[in-house]
Scaffold this active site. Structure first.
Site, mmCIF file in Angstrom:
data_model
loop_
_atom_site.group_PDB
_atom_site.id
_atom_site.type_symbol
_atom_site.label_atom_id
_atom_site.label_comp_id
_atom_site.label_asym_id
_atom_site.label_seq_id
_atom_site.Cartn_x
_atom_site.Cartn_y
_atom_site.Cartn_z
ATOM 1 C CG PHE A 68 -0.466 -0.454 2.762
ATOM 2 C CD1 PHE A 68 0.007 0.698 3.844
ATOM 3 C CD2 PHE A 68 -0.417 -0.947 2.857
ATOM 4 C CE1 PHE A 68 0.457 0.817 4.516
ATOM 5 C CE2 PHE A 68 0.279 -1.521 4.678
ATOM 6 C CZ PHE A 68 1.058 0.047 5.123
ATOM 7 N NE ARG A 96 -0.013 5.116 17.443
ATOM 8 C CZ ARG A 96 0.818 3.962 16.707
ATOM 9 N NH1 ARG A 96 0.539 5.160 15.678
ATOM 10 N NH2 ARG A 96 0.618 2.999 16.143
ATOM 11 C CB THR A 102 -3.871 1.295 11.951
ATOM 12 O OG1 THR A 102 -3.293 1.131 12.688
ATOM 13 C CG2 THR A 102 -3.878 1.723 10.629
ATOM 14 N NE ARG A 113 -5.957 6.546 12.675
ATOM 15 C CZ ARG A 113 -4.839 6.512 12.947
ATOM 16 N NH1 ARG A 113 -4.744 4.970 13.396
ATOM 17 N NH2 ARG A 113 -3.481 6.533 11.981
ATOM 18 C CG ASN A 123 -5.628 5.740 8.669
ATOM 19 O OD1 ASN A 123 -5.248 7.146 8.353
ATOM 20 N ND2 ASN A 123 -5.186 5.376 9.479
ATOM 21 C CG HIS A 126 0.817 10.245 11.489
ATOM 22 N ND1 HIS A 126 1.261 8.517 11.546
ATOM 23 C CD2 HIS A 126 1.719 10.965 12.303
ATOM 24 C CE1 HIS A 126 2.798 8.549 12.285
ATOM 25 N NE2 HIS A 126 2.502 9.972 12.618
ATOM 26 C CD GLU A 137 6.670 10.241 13.039
ATOM 27 O OE1 GLU A 137 5.757 10.352 13.818
ATOM 28 O OE2 GLU A 137 6.640 8.578 13.449
HETATM 29 N N1 UDP Z 1 -2.237 2.051 5.891
HETATM 30 C C1 UDP Z 1 -2.134 1.523 4.326
HETATM 31 N N2 UDP Z 1 -3.144 0.322 4.634
HETATM 32 C C2 UDP Z 1 -2.604 -0.533 5.702
HETATM 33 C C3 UDP Z 1 -2.131 -0.212 6.625
HETATM 34 C C4 UDP Z 1 -1.543 1.090 6.408
HETATM 35 O O1 UDP Z 1 -3.608 2.122 4.021
HETATM 36 O O2 UDP Z 1 -2.908 -1.790 5.152
HETATM 37 C C5 UDP Z 1 -2.103 3.679 5.850
HETATM 38 C C6 UDP Z 1 -2.863 4.206 7.339
HETATM 39 O O3 UDP Z 1 -3.087 5.153 6.166
HETATM 40 C C7 UDP Z 1 -2.057 4.138 8.269
HETATM 41 C C8 UDP Z 1 -0.790 4.335 7.613
HETATM 42 O O4 UDP Z 1 -0.860 3.572 6.377
HETATM 43 O O5 UDP Z 1 -2.200 5.090 9.220
HETATM 44 C C9 UDP Z 1 0.132 4.261 8.370
HETATM 45 O O6 UDP Z 1 0.442 2.729 8.684
HETATM 46 P P1 UDP Z 1 0.340 2.414 10.349
HETATM 47 O O7 UDP Z 1 0.634 0.745 10.645
HETATM 48 O O8 UDP Z 1 2.014 2.968 11.273
HETATM 49 O O9 UDP Z 1 -0.066 3.116 10.922
HETATM 50 P P2 UDP Z 1 -0.768 3.685 12.342
HETATM 51 O O10 UDP Z 1 0.573 4.548 12.979
HETATM 52 O O11 UDP Z 1 -1.185 5.948 11.258
HETATM 53 O O12 UDP Z 1 -2.432 3.747 13.185
HETATM 54 MG MG MG Z 2 2.200 3.959 12.244
#
Ligand code: UDP
Ligand code: MG
Length: 160
Positions: A68, A96, A102, A113, A123, A126, A137
């Site tokens: 992705f 978080r 996520t 979310r 979603n 971040h 970051e």
């Molecule tokens: N994402 C996605 N598909 C997936 C997993 C993640 O599009 O299967 C995107 C989503 O926008 C997510 C970002 O990639 O917020 C970063 O992924 P991470 O696993 O770090 O999730 P987060 O920390 O944002 O919860």
């Molecule tokens: Mg992340």
């Protein structure tokens, strides 16, 4: 008033929070900022920003091998984002929790979310996943001069 010794500034936990392009387009900026503001953390940086591709790739470099990844980079660069730096003890894990899982369908009601989104690829927000990444970051998305150190007048009503 408390003067924070320089040595301890390095120890203050920080997190990078970003309203993603869908959150900006959907008019959720105020709602999302408001949740962190009401919780009681300290805002130290805030800007509207169009993210260039190379910055998006650097920010999400740990996900480079994921299928992705290209869509994620397109998403994050598809319109302006709102970049924020927040600080306070425990801010990374707490943010978080406020953000939720996520996948928005798995995110609990009451989380950003859980309340405001339906798909992982849209979603809305971040949040850094560790204090180390919080610092990394913030350094990536902000100039040093854009981070403001200040003492909120309500500090003694938030922490004893
Ligand atoms: N994402 C996605 N598909 C997936 C997993 C993640 O599009 O299967 C995107 C989503 O926008 C997510 C970002 O990639 O917020 C970063 O992924 P991470 O696993 O770090 O999730 P987060 O920390 O944002 O919860
Ligand atoms: Mg992340």
């Amino acid at each position: 008033a408390h003067v924070v010794p320089i040595a301890s500034l390095e120890q203050i936990e920080q997190t990078y929070i970003m309203v993603k392009p869908d959150g900006v387009q959907r008019g959720l900026v105020g709602e999302i900022i408001s949740r962190f503001e009401k919780k009681g953390f300290k805002l130290t940086g805030l800007k509207l920003f169009q993210c260039p591709k190379d910055l998006a790739e650097e920010h999400y470099k740990d996900l480079k091998a994921k299928s992705f990844f290209p869509k994620l980079i397109d998403y994050i660069t598809s319109g302006p984002v709102v970049c924020m730096a927040w600080e306070g003890t425990g801010v990374v894990a707490s943010a978080r929790k406020l953000i939720g899982s996520t996948d928005p369908l798995q995110a609990e009601p009451g989380t950003i979310r859980g309340d405001l989104a339906v798909q992982t690829g849209r979603n809305v927000v971040h949040g850094s996943d560790s204090p180390e990444n919080g610092k990394r970051e913030i350094a990536l998305w902000f100039e040093e001069s854009e981070i403001v150190q200040w003492t909120p007048a309500l500090a003694s009503w938030l922490r004893e």
